[in-house]
Design an enzyme around this catalytic site. Structure first.
Site, PDB file in Angstrom:
ATOM      1  N   ASP A 164     -16.265   2.084   1.537  1.00 24.65           N
ATOM      2  CA  ASP A 164     -15.450   3.165   2.060  1.00 24.65           C
ATOM      3  C   ASP A 164     -15.754   3.401   3.539  1.00 24.65           C
ATOM      4  OD1 ASP A 164     -14.215   5.673   2.563  1.00 24.65           O
ATOM      5  OD2 ASP A 164     -14.517   6.301   0.483  1.00 24.65           O
ATOM      6  N   TYR A 206       0.168  -8.892   5.866  1.00 22.07           N
ATOM      7  CA  TYR A 206       0.898  -7.704   5.439  1.00 22.07           C
ATOM      8  C   TYR A 206       2.146  -7.508   6.296  1.00 22.07           C
ATOM      9  CZ  TYR A 206      -3.357  -6.736   2.837  1.00 22.07           C
ATOM     10  OH  TYR A 206      -4.419  -6.837   1.988  1.00 22.07           O
ATOM     11  N   ASP A 212      -2.716   1.392   3.411  1.00 25.18           N
ATOM     12  CA  ASP A 212      -1.993   1.682   2.168  1.00 25.18           C
ATOM     13  C   ASP A 212      -1.045   2.847   2.420  1.00 25.18           C
ATOM     14  OD1 ASP A 212      -1.173   2.398  -0.439  1.00 25.18           O
ATOM     15  OD2 ASP A 212      -3.025   1.586  -1.272  1.00 25.18           O
TER      16      ASP A 212
END
Length: 232
Positions: A115, A212, A137
């Protein structure tokens, strides 16, 4: 001892079964690329990392959520006079990055496989000269927007660790993510540099299109490139 905060984590930690080569990268390379004691078990006092020792006094950049690592390795190869730390909890992405590091033979990288909030806990204040948030995201459902990175929970610690005048680059193909980014990032002490449409439609000169972004282009979505500068 600092009290460990309660932090929900909503993203993926692991995906498809790793290849044998990827398991080898994780076993042989990951520990040597650690930026230092980041986890709460290893650093319960949250002692700041010694970035000067880690990168021999070089300026330090941060990539939050490096995905498969292609952009991070590209920047490391193009900027050998800079140290780059990447944070990514998705272990498959970490393994892909390690393979790219081996092939590119770059040595100015550090990897936190977890994280980004834990990493930002232990980065010294005003220590980061540039940060990247690339295709994060999108959490498209309205009830999930609080999970996005561009919220005070993430942006406030990011602002703390960035130097005055440091650059933050955000790339996304989601219009509502653009909206939230432009609303929330300036509240944390950043100025948006955009003045004309070209400033957010044309990628940066040193940009490497990620997998992406290529997916977004194939599916007809438009990339946006937002640049912010940390106020002094």
């Amino acid at each position: 001892m600092t009290t460990r905060p309660h932090r929900n984590f909503y993203g993926r930690i692991k995906g498809k079964t790793l290849k044998d080569s990827q398991r080898t990268y994780l076993a042989e390379d990951l520990a040597d690329l650690s930026p230092g004691p980041v986890s709460w078990d290893d650093n319960p006092e949250r002692t700041p990392l010694d970035l000067d020792a880690l990168f021999d006094g070089k300026p330090v950049w941060l990539e939050v959520g490096f995905g498969g690592g292609e952009h991070m390795v590209h920047q490391a190869a193009q900027n050998p006079d800079v140290g780059i730390i990447g944070a990514e909890p998705y272990i498959n992405g970490v393994a892909m990055l390690l393979g790219k590091i081996r092939r590119a033979a770059v040595t100015n990288l550090a990897v936190h496989p977890g994280d980004a909030r834990d990493l930002m806990d232990v980065l010294p204040s005003a220590s980061i000269a540039r940060a990247f948030l690339l295709y994060p995201d999108p959490w498209p459902k309205a009830r999930h927007h609080r999970r996005r990175f561009v919220t005070p929970e993430h942006l406030a610690p990011l602002a703390r660790v960035m130097k005055p005048g440091a650059m933050l680059r955000v790339a996304t193909d989601i219009p509502d993510y653009v909206r939230q980014t432009l609303e929330e990032v300036p509240k944390q002490g950043f100025d948006w540099t955009g003045e004309t449409a070209a400033d957010w439609r044309i990628p940066w000169d040193d940009w490497l299109s990620t997998r992406y972004e290529q997916k977004a282009l194939r599916e007809g979505r438009t990339p946006h490139y937002l640049t912010f500068v940390r106020r002094g």
